[in-house]
Scaffold this active site. Sequence first.
Site, PDB file in Angstrom:
ATOM      1  N   ILE A   1      15.407  30.706  62.429  1.00 31.89           N
ATOM      2  CA  ILE A   1      16.116  31.145  63.626  1.00 31.89           C
ATOM      3  C   ILE A   1      17.507  30.536  63.518  1.00 31.89           C
ATOM      4  O   ILE A   1      17.660  29.348  63.235  1.00 31.89           O
ATOM      5  CB  ILE A   1      15.395  30.690  64.915  1.00 31.89           C
ATOM      6  CG1 ILE A   1      16.163  31.153  66.169  1.00 31.89           C
ATOM      7  CG2 ILE A   1      15.155  29.200  64.947  1.00 31.89           C
ATOM      8  CD1 ILE A   1      15.407  30.857  67.466  1.00 31.89           C
ATOM      9  N   SER A   2      18.537  31.347  63.675  1.00 32.56           N
ATOM     10  CA  SER A   2      19.906  30.892  63.439  1.00 32.56           C
ATOM     11  C   SER A   2      20.352  29.831  64.434  1.00 32.56           C
ATOM     12  O   SER A   2      19.850  29.759  65.563  1.00 32.56           O
ATOM     13  CB  SER A   2      20.883  32.074  63.493  1.00 32.56           C
ATOM     14  OG  SER A   2      20.642  32.979  62.448  1.00 32.56           O
ATOM     15  N   GLN A   3      21.294  29.038  64.002  1.00 35.86           N
ATOM     16  CA  GLN A   3      21.965  28.049  64.849  1.00 35.86           C
ATOM     17  C   GLN A   3      22.485  28.734  66.117  1.00 35.86           C
ATOM     18  O   GLN A   3      23.014  29.837  66.056  1.00 35.86           O
ATOM     19  CB  GLN A   3      23.116  27.461  64.033  1.00 35.86           C
ATOM     20  CG  GLN A   3      24.027  26.495  64.726  1.00 35.86           C
ATOM     21  CD  GLN A   3      25.225  26.164  63.840  1.00 35.86           C
ATOM     22  OE1 GLN A   3      25.484  26.859  62.855  1.00 35.86           O
ATOM     23  NE2 GLN A   3      25.939  25.124  64.179  1.00 35.86           N
TER      24      GLN A   3
END
EC number: 2.1.1.77
Length: 213
Positions: free
Chosen positions: A61-63
Amino acid sequence: MVDPVRSRERMVREQIEARGVSDRAVLNAMRKIPRHEFVEEALAYKAYSDSPLPIGEGQTISQPYIVAHMSEKLEVEPGMKVLEIGTGSGYQAAVLAELGAEVYTVERIKKLFFAARKRFMDMRMFSVKLKLDDGTMGWPDEAPFDRIIVTAGGPEVPEPLVDQLADGGRMLIPVGASKRFQELVLIEKQGGEVIRTNLGAVAFVDLVGSHGW
């Protein structure tokens, strides 16, 4: 875990606004979507940290900042039809839905697809439609799309995605000749002409498929 509402407020203030994201709709969506619901329970305490997190199957899950930055650059308006390539946990799609978009999201990994579908159903996000398929081929039956966002990095911009972008549309995609290091590229289609702008270095998981790695 610390109060998630306070954690989201701190995330928005310290990680996102502090780095220059100013679109009020994007900031409000980031405040509202419960990011801790999109990670494994064991990692929920890290959900609002300034980093990507593993979600299984070699994916992340992206920053939070990257999600907000890409959402702002996409310039989504309510009612727009948005294609997302790489559903992952579903967090980016949830943010786009909160912005008022009709979201079509494609995931190639079966386990992630079914987990995201259940999550959207549990959260009653009925404006998000999912498909299990090769994302580099897009979703031709539902094209054209006002906006396209790709959340994995490939060696080039997939031609099917360019073809499925509506005139006047915008697409964001990480592109790079080496894996795990790319430039975030903005593709704009104006009067049939395709305009490409580099927006800076990013690092995403690999875009796998017929037009990826």
